[in-house]
Design a protein around this motif. Structure first.
Motif, PDB file in Angstrom:
ATOM      1  N   ASN A 137       7.517  33.854  57.821  1.00  0.00           N
ATOM      2  CA  ASN A 137       7.438  32.552  58.691  1.00  0.00           C
ATOM      3  C   ASN A 137       8.876  32.253  59.184  1.00  0.00           C
ATOM      4  OD1 ASN A 137       7.099  30.060  59.767  1.00  0.00           O
ATOM      5  ND2 ASN A 137       5.999  29.343  58.310  1.00  0.00           N
ATOM      6  N   PRO A 138       9.069  32.645  60.355  1.00  0.00           N
ATOM      7  CA  PRO A 138      10.753  32.747  60.815  1.00  0.00           C
ATOM      8  C   PRO A 138      11.107  31.109  60.770  1.00  0.00           C
ATOM      9  CG  PRO A 138       9.148  34.104  62.337  1.00  0.00           C
ATOM     10  CD  PRO A 138       8.316  33.772  61.136  1.00  0.00           C
ATOM     11  N   ASP A 139      10.042  30.212  61.186  1.00  0.00           N
ATOM     12  CA  ASP A 139      10.471  28.931  61.296  1.00  0.00           C
ATOM     13  C   ASP A 139      10.856  28.407  60.118  1.00  0.00           C
ATOM     14  OD1 ASP A 139      10.259  28.913  64.243  1.00  0.00           O
ATOM     15  OD2 ASP A 139       7.912  28.444  63.856  1.00  0.00           O
ATOM     16  N   ALA A 140      10.030  28.804  58.947  1.00  0.00           N
ATOM     17  CA  ALA A 140      10.497  28.276  57.787  1.00  0.00           C
ATOM     18  C   ALA A 140      11.660  28.739  57.040  1.00  0.00           C
ATOM     19  CB  ALA A 140       9.113  28.494  56.557  1.00  0.00           C
ATOM     20  N   ALA A 141      11.886  29.959  57.459  1.00  0.00           N
ATOM     21  CA  ALA A 141      13.025  30.643  57.063  1.00  0.00           C
ATOM     22  C   ALA A 141      14.295  29.853  57.517  1.00  0.00           C
ATOM     23  CB  ALA A 141      13.118  32.087  57.449  1.00  0.00           C
ATOM     24  N   GLU A 142      14.227  29.544  58.752  1.00  0.00           N
ATOM     25  CA  GLU A 142      15.380  28.882  59.717  1.00  0.00           C
ATOM     26  C   GLU A 142      15.400  27.333  59.036  1.00  0.00           C
ATOM     27  OE1 GLU A 142      16.917  30.332  62.231  1.00  0.00           O
ATOM     28  OE2 GLU A 142      18.118  28.660  62.144  1.00  0.00           O
ATOM     29  N   LEU A 143      14.369  26.785  58.740  1.00  0.00           N
ATOM     30  CA  LEU A 143      14.330  25.320  58.224  1.00  0.00           C
ATOM     31  C   LEU A 143      14.794  25.382  56.766  1.00  0.00           C
ATOM     32  CD1 LEU A 143      10.949  23.769  59.673  1.00  0.00           C
ATOM     33  CD2 LEU A 143      13.391  23.388  60.454  1.00  0.00           C
ATOM     34  N   SER A 144      14.650  26.658  56.006  1.00  0.00           N
ATOM     35  CA  SER A 144      15.198  26.617  54.790  1.00  0.00           C
ATOM     36  C   SER A 144      16.909  27.078  54.830  1.00  0.00           C
ATOM     37  CB  SER A 144      14.743  27.639  53.847  1.00  0.00           C
ATOM     38  OG  SER A 144      13.184  27.274  53.856  1.00  0.00           O
ATOM     39  N   GLY A 145      17.460  27.034  56.041  1.00  0.00           N
ATOM     40  CA  GLY A 145      18.881  27.196  56.081  1.00  0.00           C
ATOM     41  C   GLY A 145      19.220  28.409  56.148  1.00  0.00           C
ATOM     42  N   ILE A 146      18.313  29.522  56.510  1.00  0.00           N
ATOM     43  CA  ILE A 146      18.466  30.980  56.589  1.00  0.00           C
ATOM     44  C   ILE A 146      19.230  31.123  58.040  1.00  0.00           C
ATOM     45  CG2 ILE A 146      17.674  33.156  56.576  1.00  0.00           C
ATOM     46  CD1 ILE A 146      15.820  32.275  54.412  1.00  0.00           C
ATOM     47  N   ASN A 147      20.327  31.706  58.280  1.00  0.00           N
ATOM     48  CA  ASN A 147      20.798  32.177  59.468  1.00  0.00           C
ATOM     49  C   ASN A 147      20.005  33.157  60.035  1.00  0.00           C
ATOM     50  OD1 ASN A 147      22.134  32.656  61.815  1.00  0.00           O
ATOM     51  ND2 ASN A 147      24.040  32.298  60.860  1.00  0.00           N
ATOM     52  N   THR A 148      18.659  33.336  60.588  1.00  0.00           N
ATOM     53  CA  THR A 148      18.044  34.296  60.897  1.00  0.00           C
ATOM     54  C   THR A 148      18.500  35.056  62.172  1.00  0.00           C
ATOM     55  OG1 THR A 148      16.709  32.860  62.512  1.00  0.00           O
ATOM     56  CG2 THR A 148      15.725  33.039  60.292  1.00  0.00           C
ATOM     57  N   ARG A 149      19.245  34.604  62.942  1.00  0.00           N
ATOM     58  CA  ARG A 149      20.137  35.299  63.807  1.00  0.00           C
ATOM     59  C   ARG A 149      20.927  36.396  63.391  1.00  0.00           C
ATOM     60  NH1 ARG A 149      20.894  31.376  69.090  1.00  0.00           N
ATOM     61  NH2 ARG A 149      19.210  30.530  68.891  1.00  0.00           N
ATOM     62  N   LEU A 150      21.921  35.958  62.543  1.00  0.00           N
ATOM     63  CA  LEU A 150      22.751  36.761  61.747  1.00  0.00           C
ATOM     64  C   LEU A 150      22.165  37.795  60.676  1.00  0.00           C
ATOM     65  CD1 LEU A 150      25.877  37.642  61.402  1.00  0.00           C
ATOM     66  CD2 LEU A 150      25.783  36.023  59.338  1.00  0.00           C
ATOM     67  N   ARG A 199      18.251  28.916  48.618  1.00  0.00           N
ATOM     68  CA  ARG A 199      19.065  28.537  47.414  1.00  0.00           C
ATOM     69  C   ARG A 199      18.699  29.146  46.145  1.00  0.00           C
ATOM     70  NH1 ARG A 199      18.348  22.164  48.947  1.00  0.00           N
ATOM     71  NH2 ARG A 199      16.231  23.093  48.905  1.00  0.00           N
ATOM     72  N   GLU A 200      18.478  30.540  46.059  1.00  0.00           N
ATOM     73  CA  GLU A 200      17.976  31.137  45.078  1.00  0.00           C
ATOM     74  C   GLU A 200      18.859  31.123  43.895  1.00  0.00           C
ATOM     75  OE1 GLU A 200      18.396  31.965  47.945  1.00  0.00           O
ATOM     76  OE2 GLU A 200      15.998  32.625  48.527  1.00  0.00           O
ATOM     77  N   ASN A 212      22.206  22.145  62.101  1.00  0.00           N
ATOM     78  CA  ASN A 212      21.358  23.100  61.479  1.00  0.00           C
ATOM     79  C   ASN A 212      20.819  22.577  60.140  1.00  0.00           C
ATOM     80  OD1 ASN A 212      23.007  24.114  59.693  1.00  0.00           O
ATOM     81  ND2 ASN A 212      23.768  25.338  61.310  1.00  0.00           N
ATOM     82  N   PRO A 213      19.744  23.131  59.681  1.00  0.00           N
ATOM     83  CA  PRO A 213      19.191  22.578  58.517  1.00  0.00           C
ATOM     84  C   PRO A 213      20.278  22.839  57.344  1.00  0.00           C
ATOM     85  CG  PRO A 213      17.604  23.937  59.482  1.00  0.00           C
ATOM     86  CD  PRO A 213      18.735  24.205  60.310  1.00  0.00           C
ATOM     87  N   ARG A 214      20.984  23.845  57.653  1.00  0.00           N
ATOM     88  CA  ARG A 214      21.997  24.134  56.423  1.00  0.00           C
ATOM     89  C   ARG A 214      23.098  22.602  56.508  1.00  0.00           C
ATOM     90  NH1 ARG A 214      21.773  28.965  58.606  1.00  0.00           N
ATOM     91  NH2 ARG A 214      23.151  28.457  60.403  1.00  0.00           N
ATOM     92  N   ASP A 215      23.501  22.209  57.543  1.00  0.00           N
ATOM     93  CA  ASP A 215      24.263  20.996  57.492  1.00  0.00           C
ATOM     94  C   ASP A 215      23.573  19.769  56.892  1.00  0.00           C
ATOM     95  OD1 ASP A 215      26.131  22.140  58.892  1.00  0.00           O
ATOM     96  OD2 ASP A 215      25.761  21.506  60.856  1.00  0.00           O
ATOM     97  N   PHE A 273      19.652  38.774  50.284  1.00  0.00           N
ATOM     98  CA  PHE A 273      19.307  39.210  51.759  1.00  0.00           C
ATOM     99  C   PHE A 273      17.866  39.846  51.643  1.00  0.00           C
ATOM    100  CE2 PHE A 273      19.578  43.325  54.041  1.00  0.00           C
ATOM    101  CZ  PHE A 273      19.612  42.867  55.208  1.00  0.00           C
ATOM    102  N   GLY A 274      17.300  40.408  50.639  1.00  0.00           N
ATOM    103  CA  GLY A 274      16.414  41.083  50.972  1.00  0.00           C
ATOM    104  C   GLY A 274      15.172  40.027  50.938  1.00  0.00           C
ATOM    105  N   ARG A 275      15.402  38.944  50.060  1.00  0.00           N
ATOM    106  CA  ARG A 275      14.567  37.993  49.973  1.00  0.00           C
ATOM    107  C   ARG A 275      14.190  37.293  51.423  1.00  0.00           C
ATOM    108  NH1 ARG A 275      12.750  35.685  45.431  1.00  0.00           N
ATOM    109  NH2 ARG A 275      12.839  37.928  44.884  1.00  0.00           N
ATOM    110  N   TYR A 276      15.503  37.036  52.190  1.00  0.00           N
ATOM    111  CA  TYR A 276      15.716  36.347  53.310  1.00  0.00           C
ATOM    112  C   TYR A 276      14.835  37.287  54.397  1.00  0.00           C
ATOM    113  CZ  TYR A 276      18.870  33.366  51.087  1.00  0.00           C
ATOM    114  OH  TYR A 276      19.635  32.494  50.296  1.00  0.00           O
ATOM    115  N   VAL A 277      15.022  38.704  54.310  1.00  0.00           N
ATOM    116  CA  VAL A 277      13.956  39.612  55.199  1.00  0.00           C
ATOM    117  C   VAL A 277      12.665  39.123  55.246  1.00  0.00           C
ATOM    118  CG1 VAL A 277      13.601  41.990  55.569  1.00  0.00           C
ATOM    119  CG2 VAL A 277      15.982  41.180  55.368  1.00  0.00           C
ATOM    120  N   PHE A 278      12.317  39.255  53.915  1.00  0.00           N
ATOM    121  CA  PHE A 278      10.720  39.039  53.663  1.00  0.00           C
ATOM    122  C   PHE A 278      10.333  37.735  54.084  1.00  0.00           C
ATOM    123  CE2 PHE A 278      11.117  42.934  51.740  1.00  0.00           C
ATOM    124  CZ  PHE A 278      10.041  43.463  51.910  1.00  0.00           C
ATOM    125  N   ALA A 279      11.326  36.498  53.971  1.00  0.00           N
ATOM    126  CA  ALA A 279      10.787  34.932  54.276  1.00  0.00           C
ATOM    127  C   ALA A 279      10.900  34.985  55.834  1.00  0.00           C
ATOM    128  CB  ALA A 279      11.920  34.234  53.713  1.00  0.00           C
TER     129      ALA A 279
END
Ligand code: ATP
Ligand code: MG
Lengths: 254, 449
Positions: B327-340, A110-111, A78-81, B317-323
């Motif tokens: 844009n769910p794809d951007a969030a995922e690509l930024s390494g956010i675990n959107t499922r969790l 990475r805030e 995943n992107p994290r890796d 957490f809040g920042r990730y909620v809004f991100a």
């Protein structure tokens, strides 16, 4: 630059394949990248360039093939890796959250936080102003959500995000597609500076002149397969165009 | 940094009063709508209360019954449970989901907590009625159940990829009826005495403590404003003029203390006071009176509002909620675990449903099967009236609470002036659609999206 005797490659993608339904988007492709090198990735629309580098950035997982980083075989799930291996990516789609401002996008995932663990918007904005001052000094819209930015301004934010975090491996998928001539020139200078710092860069680019100017080697793809790889110094732009359009491999290619 | 500061200050010199204050005009519009509702019902009830027709607006306002302390108090305690859930619904809708099961989940948690405090703990476990451990243990169990069921919903949505609409539509049918089965459909009561304190009128802070809370809140508001200013100035960013900061601080302080004054002005009925004195084995002095003050349930809502606002604005957490909403794809690509993240957001919603269940059950003084019926619609409406966009990525906690307040004021007002009940629902429905329409027009004007 010659390809022999340069030690271990920074990145090696070995025999990567990935299919969507029946379409083989990437078909047994191997490429490598050395520190301080810019490798251009070329090919017609739909050739599989973005799909290939997404296997390295963690957006997709290859169906088959191996990824080696600095001589070690790694799994990028995943992107994290990918970020953990210091791989940064500028996606063709930019991958920005439209409702957030430039600083929040730059630091997304990475805030910077205060000692109490709260996000430190002030510090992030200050850092964003610093880096944007280097990349795009005309950039002013720090408070607006990025949906209010122009295509080029959005692209600047995506570039800033990729270079801010001291990447070792940088993937740039058409980074200047939306930029004006001046901004494009600044990105070209940036690429050369990063190269001097020893980064390895995959550059996906349609503009053949930019490829000739910036890249050490060029890999040409067609219909998911690798046509060939050339040292840019050894060939003319017509040779490369021939590879892209006709899939014709010049003698210098391997 | 001086360069950055001069950049931002190069904006046109003349700015309007509101721009200088930097308050969101949308919020101002909602506050305006709320004030209009209050004045309209005050005048309506005032005209009715007057013995003969006058054309003096001050007489209308002076004689109105809508803004009497008692009614302010009642509206406040009636809105609490919907408002608490609306704050969680903001996160759900911001991440592009929906939760139709909040009313049903409230009923399930209420059923469990009813069973625990009425039967299981005092009788089956032999703790005896009135044991001080009953209320806290009941609440912990209820909150845990809410968070757990919420997490399960989130797992189905996030990891199994079932649309939230379907998962929670199923939940709407399932959870209330699981509660019904657990209680065999019986009404459960009387509730534990400590538990009842969380309902509203039964548990208030009294006048002195309310003033203390009011002054602390006012001080915090002023401190917060100036702290934000200091941080901005520290980074060399432009700040508003000092007078603008002062106006904002002044308005906040007056609003907070005015609200406390209204709640303190509502006198506890003499009969109830006498009962309280009797319970303590004392004699009530002649002419003794006491105000209700701030209800504990409202204090809980205020705490939820502050915590949820901090979570939304100041935590990752809040920042990730809004991100993720943007844009769910951007969030995922930024390494956010959107499922969790989805699991966490739904679990938080479940927790808040359980908290609302405590307040609602204590206010109604027993558990019934129909507790929280149609709350899912009220909660969603409150969030949406409060400016949460169903397309995701946009919403505020204070907006949702104000949305809940507007709906409750409207409903109470209509009940007070005797609007027929079909018309009450028709009007609430119209207000919902109208609010969203105005929001769309506003965004168009402002060029947002
Ligand atoms: N998520 C996906 N699902 C299905 N097919 C896909 C997906 N992503 C890519 N493809 C297909 O894989 C092939 C390669 O696409 P890719 O985006 O890698 O091309 P590209 O070389 O980057 O082209 P361009 O220059 O237009 O960006 C195309 O045929 C495309 O339709
Ligand atoms: Mg592409």
């Amino acid at each position: 630059m010659s390809t022999e005797n340069r030690g271990t490659p920074l990145v090696e993608l070995r025999d990567i394949s990935i299919a969507f339904g029946g379409i083989k988007a990437v078909d047994h492709v191997s490429i490598d990248l050395y520190p301080g090198e810019v490798v251009g990735l070329l090919g017609h629309n739909g050739a599989g360039k973005s799909t290939l580098i997404k296997c390295l950035s963690g957006a997709y997982q290859a169906d088959a093939g191996e990824i080696w980083i600095s001589g070690d075989k790694v799994e990028i799930r995943n992107p994290r890796d990918a970020r953990a291996h210091n791989i940064e990516t500028i996606y063709q789609t930019l991958a920005l959250a439209d409702n957030l401002d430039a600083a929040s996008n730059l630091f997304l995932g990475r805030e910077l936080v205060t000692p109490f663990g709260m996000v430190d918007d002030g510090r992030m904005e200050a850092e964003t102003r610093k880096i944007m001052g280097r990349l795009n000094p005309n950039f002013r819209k720090f408070k607006e959500p990025v949906s209010a930015l122009s295509g080029g301004q959005r692209q600047s934010v995506a570039i800033a995000r990729a270079v801010y975090f001291n990447a070792k491996i940088l993937i740039m998928d058409e980074p200047t597609a939306a930029l004006g001539p001046h901004e494009t020139q600044m990105v070209a200078e940036l690429i050369q500076e990063l190269k001097r710092q020893g980064l390895g860069i995959f550059l996906i680019e349609h503009d053949i002149h930019a490829v000739m100017e910036l890249c050490d080697r060029a890999v040409v793809m067609k219909n998911g397969q690798r046509v060939g790889t050339v040292n840019v110094k050894d060939v003319t732009d017509d040779d490369i165009l021939g590879m892209i359009i006709m899939g014709k491999k010049p003698p210098q290619a391997y | 940094m001086t360069k950055a500061a001069s950049d931002t200050q190069s904006t046109p010199a003349r700015r309007s009063f509101l721009e200088t204050l930097e308050i969101d005009t949308r919020l101002l519009g909602m506050i305006g709508a709320f004030i209009v509702i209050c004045l309209a019902f005050q005048i309506w009830t005032g005209i009715r209360a007057l013995p003969e027709i006058t054309y003096n607006p001050f007489a209308w306002l002076a004689n109105g019954r809508y803004l009497l302390p008692q009614n302010v108090f009642n509206i406040t305690i009636q809105m609490v449970s919907v408002a608490i859930m609306a704050t969680g619904m903001v996160f759900i809708i911001v991440t592009r989901h929906i939760d139709l099961s909040v009313g049903a989940l409230l009923a399930l948690c209420s059923a469990l907590m009813g069973l625990l405090q009425v039967w299981i703990m005092p009788t089956a476990l032999g703790l005896g009625i009135g044991n001080p451990a009953i209320a806290p243990m009941t609440m912990v169990a209820g909150l845990a159940l809410g968070a757990l069921v919420g997490a399960f919903n989130g797992w189905l949505v996030g990891y199994q990829r079932i649309p939230a609409f379907i998962v929670t539509l199923g939940g709407l049918l399932i959870w209330r009826n699981v509660g019904w089965y657990m209680t065999s459909g019986k009404t459960l009561g009387p509730l534990d005495q400590t538990f009842l304190l969380f309902g509203g009128a039964e548990g208030t802070l009294g006048t002195t403590l309310s003033w203390v809370v009011g002054f602390i809140a006012a001080a915090l508001a002023v401190f917060g404003l100036f702290q934000a200013r200091k941080t901005k100035a520290g980074h060399g960013f432009a700040v508003k003029p000092l007078w603008a900061e002062g106006v904002l601080a002044g308005v906040s302080v007056v609003a907070i203390l005015g609200f406390i004054a209204a709640l303190n002005a509502y006198q506890i009925p003499a009969a109830k006071l006498k009962r309280m004195f009797d319970a303590r084995g004392e004699v009530m002095p002649d002419g003794y009176s006491e105000g209700f003050g701030l209800p504990i349930s409202v204090l809980i809502l205020l705490l939820v509002a502050v915590v949820m606002t901090i979570v939304a604005r100041r935590t990752r957490f809040g920042r990730y909620v809004f991100a993720t909403g943007g844009n769910p794809d951007a969030a995922e690509l930024s390494g956010i675990n959107t499922r969790l993240l989805t699991v966490k957001v739904f679990s938080l919603m479940g927790f808040l449903c359980a908290l609302s269940a405590i307040v609602a059950q204590a206010r109604l003084q027993n558990h019934t099967n129909d507790i929280g019926t149609l709350d899912e619609l009220r909660v969603i409406a409150a969030a949406v009236i409060g400016g949460t966009a169903l397309a995701g990525g946009v919403g505020t906690i204070h907006g949702a609470i104000l949305g809940a307040l507007i709906m409750q004021s409207l409903q109470s007002g209509m009940a007070m002036v005797g609007v027929d009940s079909p018309f009450q629902n028709i009007i609430v429905g119209l207000v919902l659609v109208l609010a969203v329409w105005i929001d769309i027009q506003y965004r168009k004007r402002k060029g947002i999206r």
